[in-house]
Write a protein that holds these residues in place. Structure first.
Motif, PDB file in Angstrom:
ATOM      1  N   LEU A 100       0.822  -1.201   0.000  1.00 52.64           N
ATOM      2  CA  LEU A 100       0.000   0.000   0.000  1.00 52.64           C
ATOM      3  C   LEU A 100       0.859   1.255   0.000  1.00 52.64           C
ATOM      4  O   LEU A 100       0.558   2.244  -0.677  1.00 52.64           O
ATOM      5  CB  LEU A 100      -0.911  -0.006   1.232  1.00 52.64           C
ATOM      6  N   GLY A 101       1.952   1.218   0.743  1.00 49.96           N
ATOM      7  CA  GLY A 101       2.829   2.378   0.791  1.00 49.96           C
ATOM      8  C   GLY A 101       3.635   2.576  -0.475  1.00 49.96           C
ATOM      9  O   GLY A 101       3.858   3.715  -0.908  1.00 49.96           O
ATOM     10  N   MET A 102       4.056   1.484  -1.117  1.00 55.19           N
ATOM     11  CA  MET A 102       4.922   1.599  -2.296  1.00 55.19           C
ATOM     12  C   MET A 102       4.146   1.835  -3.586  1.00 55.19           C
ATOM     13  O   MET A 102       4.690   2.371  -4.538  1.00 55.19           O
ATOM     14  CB  MET A 102       5.777   0.339  -2.427  1.00 55.19           C
ATOM     15  N   THR A 103       2.862   1.439  -3.620  1.00 64.23           N
ATOM     16  CA  THR A 103       2.103   1.643  -4.846  1.00 64.23           C
ATOM     17  C   THR A 103       1.562   3.062  -4.972  1.00 64.23           C
ATOM     18  O   THR A 103       1.122   3.468  -6.028  1.00 64.23           O
ATOM     19  CB  THR A 103       0.909   0.671  -4.917  1.00 64.23           C
ATOM     20  N   GLY A 104       1.579   3.813  -3.876  1.00 68.08           N
ATOM     21  CA  GLY A 104       1.127   5.198  -3.924  1.00 68.08           C
ATOM     22  C   GLY A 104       2.300   6.141  -4.131  1.00 68.08           C
ATOM     23  O   GLY A 104       3.225   5.865  -4.897  1.00 68.08           O
ATOM     24  N   PRO A 105       2.291   7.261  -3.413  1.00 66.70           N
ATOM     25  CA  PRO A 105       3.375   8.233  -3.564  1.00 66.70           C
ATOM     26  C   PRO A 105       4.671   7.804  -2.889  1.00 66.70           C
ATOM     27  O   PRO A 105       5.688   8.452  -3.052  1.00 66.70           O
ATOM     28  CB  PRO A 105       2.797   9.490  -2.885  1.00 66.70           C
ATOM     29  N   GLY A 106       4.634   6.711  -2.139  1.00 71.04           N
ATOM     30  CA  GLY A 106       5.821   6.256  -1.429  1.00 71.04           C
ATOM     31  C   GLY A 106       5.782   6.673   0.027  1.00 71.04           C
ATOM     32  O   GLY A 106       5.068   7.599   0.415  1.00 71.04           O
ATOM     33  N   PHE A 107       6.569   5.980   0.853  1.00 68.52           N
ATOM     34  CA  PHE A 107       6.563   6.255   2.283  1.00 68.52           C
ATOM     35  C   PHE A 107       7.080   7.657   2.595  1.00 68.52           C
ATOM     36  O   PHE A 107       6.575   8.326   3.500  1.00 68.52           O
ATOM     37  CB  PHE A 107       7.408   5.211   3.018  1.00 68.52           C
ATOM     38  N   ALA A 108       8.079   8.116   1.846  1.00 65.75           N
ATOM     39  CA  ALA A 108       8.625   9.450   2.114  1.00 65.75           C
ATOM     40  C   ALA A 108       7.578  10.528   1.885  1.00 65.75           C
ATOM     41  O   ALA A 108       7.418  11.450   2.698  1.00 65.75           O
ATOM     42  CB  ALA A 108       9.845   9.696   1.230  1.00 65.75           C
ATOM     43  N   ARG A 109       6.827  10.427   0.798  1.00 65.65           N
ATOM     44  CA  ARG A 109       5.782  11.411   0.514  1.00 65.65           C
ATOM     45  C   ARG A 109       4.637  11.294   1.505  1.00 65.65           C
ATOM     46  O   ARG A 109       4.034  12.296   1.890  1.00 65.65           O
ATOM     47  CB  ARG A 109       5.272  11.213  -0.912  1.00 65.65           C
ATOM     48  N   MET A 110       4.328  10.082   1.947  1.00 64.40           N
ATOM     49  CA  MET A 110       3.262   9.925   2.935  1.00 64.40           C
ATOM     50  C   MET A 110       3.644  10.607   4.246  1.00 64.40           C
ATOM     51  O   MET A 110       2.818  11.224   4.903  1.00 64.40           O
ATOM     52  CB  MET A 110       2.963   8.447   3.177  1.00 64.40           C
ATOM     53  N   ARG A 111       4.910  10.483   4.629  1.00 64.39           N
ATOM     54  CA  ARG A 111       5.350  11.130   5.867  1.00 64.39           C
ATOM     55  C   ARG A 111       5.280  12.647   5.756  1.00 64.39           C
ATOM     56  O   ARG A 111       5.210  13.341   6.770  1.00 64.39           O
ATOM     57  CB  ARG A 111       6.779  10.694   6.206  1.00 64.39           C
ATOM     58  N   GLU A 112       5.309  13.174   4.546  1.00 63.62           N
ATOM     59  CA  GLU A 112       5.207  14.618   4.332  1.00 63.62           C
ATOM     60  C   GLU A 112       3.762  15.093   4.285  1.00 63.62           C
ATOM     61  O   GLU A 112       3.508  16.287   4.137  1.00 63.62           O
ATOM     62  CB  GLU A 112       5.918  14.994   3.031  1.00 63.62           C
ATOM     63  N   GLY A 113       2.801  14.166   4.377  1.00 60.62           N
ATOM     64  CA  GLY A 113       1.399  14.562   4.399  1.00 60.62           C
ATOM     65  C   GLY A 113       0.608  14.182   3.173  1.00 60.62           C
ATOM     66  O   GLY A 113      -0.601  14.426   3.122  1.00 60.62           O
TER      67      GLY A 113
END
Length: 339
Positions: free
Chosen positions: A107-120
């Motif tokens: 789920l984290g890798m198919t979207g914007p990525g974990f780094a972008r998720m941590r940025e909001g």
């Protein structure tokens, strides 16, 4: 209602057709959006669900899917657990952990990525990933606890200790990947449970040792919150202050005749909380100071007067202390806000 406006599904041919019409002067540039909507309807484009609704449905589906996995495991375990060997129990729990962790990583890798998720970015995906990682940590911790139980000494909670330590470590990893309030709370609960397990395993499990252990966890939590390690600073302050007050209160329940030491610790926490509120005006510090002061005064008076005050006197002292502490807190808040 801007967040719920229905947006038409854009046909792949729309952009090229509208661009050609604008270039030929048949459609004014300022009416390009209207022309695109007309072309979409003409080409048969259908109206899509609002984007926020789609995201909520996707998030709900993820929660329901994870709940089904947990429920299926719970039903199976309830009916078949006793008949399973230890290896089968560990294998099932490990399988659930791997399944949930794989779903979270995918789920984290198919979207914007974990780094972008941590940025909001993608908050819905972020929350769902965090919940899946917490579930994976819980299943993995249970697997480690069951696996290590026969390797430890009898009548010692070492297996549970190792399982809880695994849960805390994996929850920390999950927080680093997808930080949320839920993962921070889960990690704090695990750290709180580790303290009595550790004191029972490596010590006598006295109230003083457990109290100072919980107090230490609370102070560490506050340090990390003030340094910005926890992204949810307010949550970190609430957790840290709560653990500090609970830990100080636990030091009161110790050997007879030495409870005065616990009163000093609880009073010191109250003073430190008020001092922190002056330095960093955040309501959890003020609340912790009021609660600690309200606890220590009635307890100390009742102890020192050998319960001579009676139930009515105890309630009166507690009420007066709470009012005095609240008024002192409000006064302090007013002074800090006008400083």
């Amino acid at each position: 209602m801007t967040g719920f406006e229905v947006r038409p599904a854009r046909d792949a041919r729309t952009a090229a057709l509208v661009s050609a019409l604008v270039e030929q002067g048949l459609v004014p540039h300022e009416r390009e959006a209207e022309a695109a909507a007309v072309v979409d309807r003409t080409l048969g484009g259908q109206e899509a669900l609002p984007a926020p609704v789609r995201r909520r449905i996707a998030e709900l589906a993820g929660y329901v899917g994870g709940a089904f996995v947990v429920a299926a495991g719970g039903i199976f375990f309830a009916s078949q657990w006793e008949s399973l060997s230890r290896g089968e129990q560990v294998g099932l729990l490990a399988g659930i952990a791997v399944l949930l962790a794989t779903a979270a990583v995918a789920l984290g890798m198919t979207g914007p990525g974990f780094a972008r998720m941590r940025e909001g970015a993608e908050p819905v995906r972020h929350r769902l990933t965090s919940v899946l990682l917490i579930g994976a940590a819980g299943a993995a911790g249970a697997a480690v606890g069951i696996w290590s139980e026969p390797l430890t000494e009898p009548m010692q909670p070492t297996g549970v200790l190792l399982g809880m330590a695994t849960f805390v470590a994996l929850t920390l990893v999950g927080y680093l990947l997808a930080p949320t309030m839920a993962s921070q709370v889960a990690m704090a609960w695990g750290a709180f449970m580790l303290v009595p397990l550790a004191t029972d395993t490596f010590g006598e499990g006295s109230g003083t040792a457990m109290g100072f252990g919980v107090l230490g966890v609370g102070l560490l939590w506050l340090l990390l919150a003030e340094r910005g390690i926890w992204r949810e600073v307010a949550t970190g302050r609430v957790i840290g202050c709560g653990l500090a007050v609970i830990g100080a209160q636990m030091t009161v329940f110790t050997d007879q005749g030495t409870s005065w030491f616990g009163y000093l610790v609880l009073a010191a926490v109250a003073v430190a909380a008020f001092g922190m509120y002056v330095a960093r005006p955040a309501w959890p510090y003020l609340a912790a100071g009021v609660v600690a002061l309200t606890l220590v005064v009635p307890e100390a008076l009742l102890d020192w007067f050998d319960d001579a005050l009676g139930p009515a006197g105890a309630l009166l002292v507690a009420g007066v202390t709470l009012l005095a502490a609240s008024l002192a807190g409000l006064r302090l808040r007013k002074e800090v806000s006008h400083a």
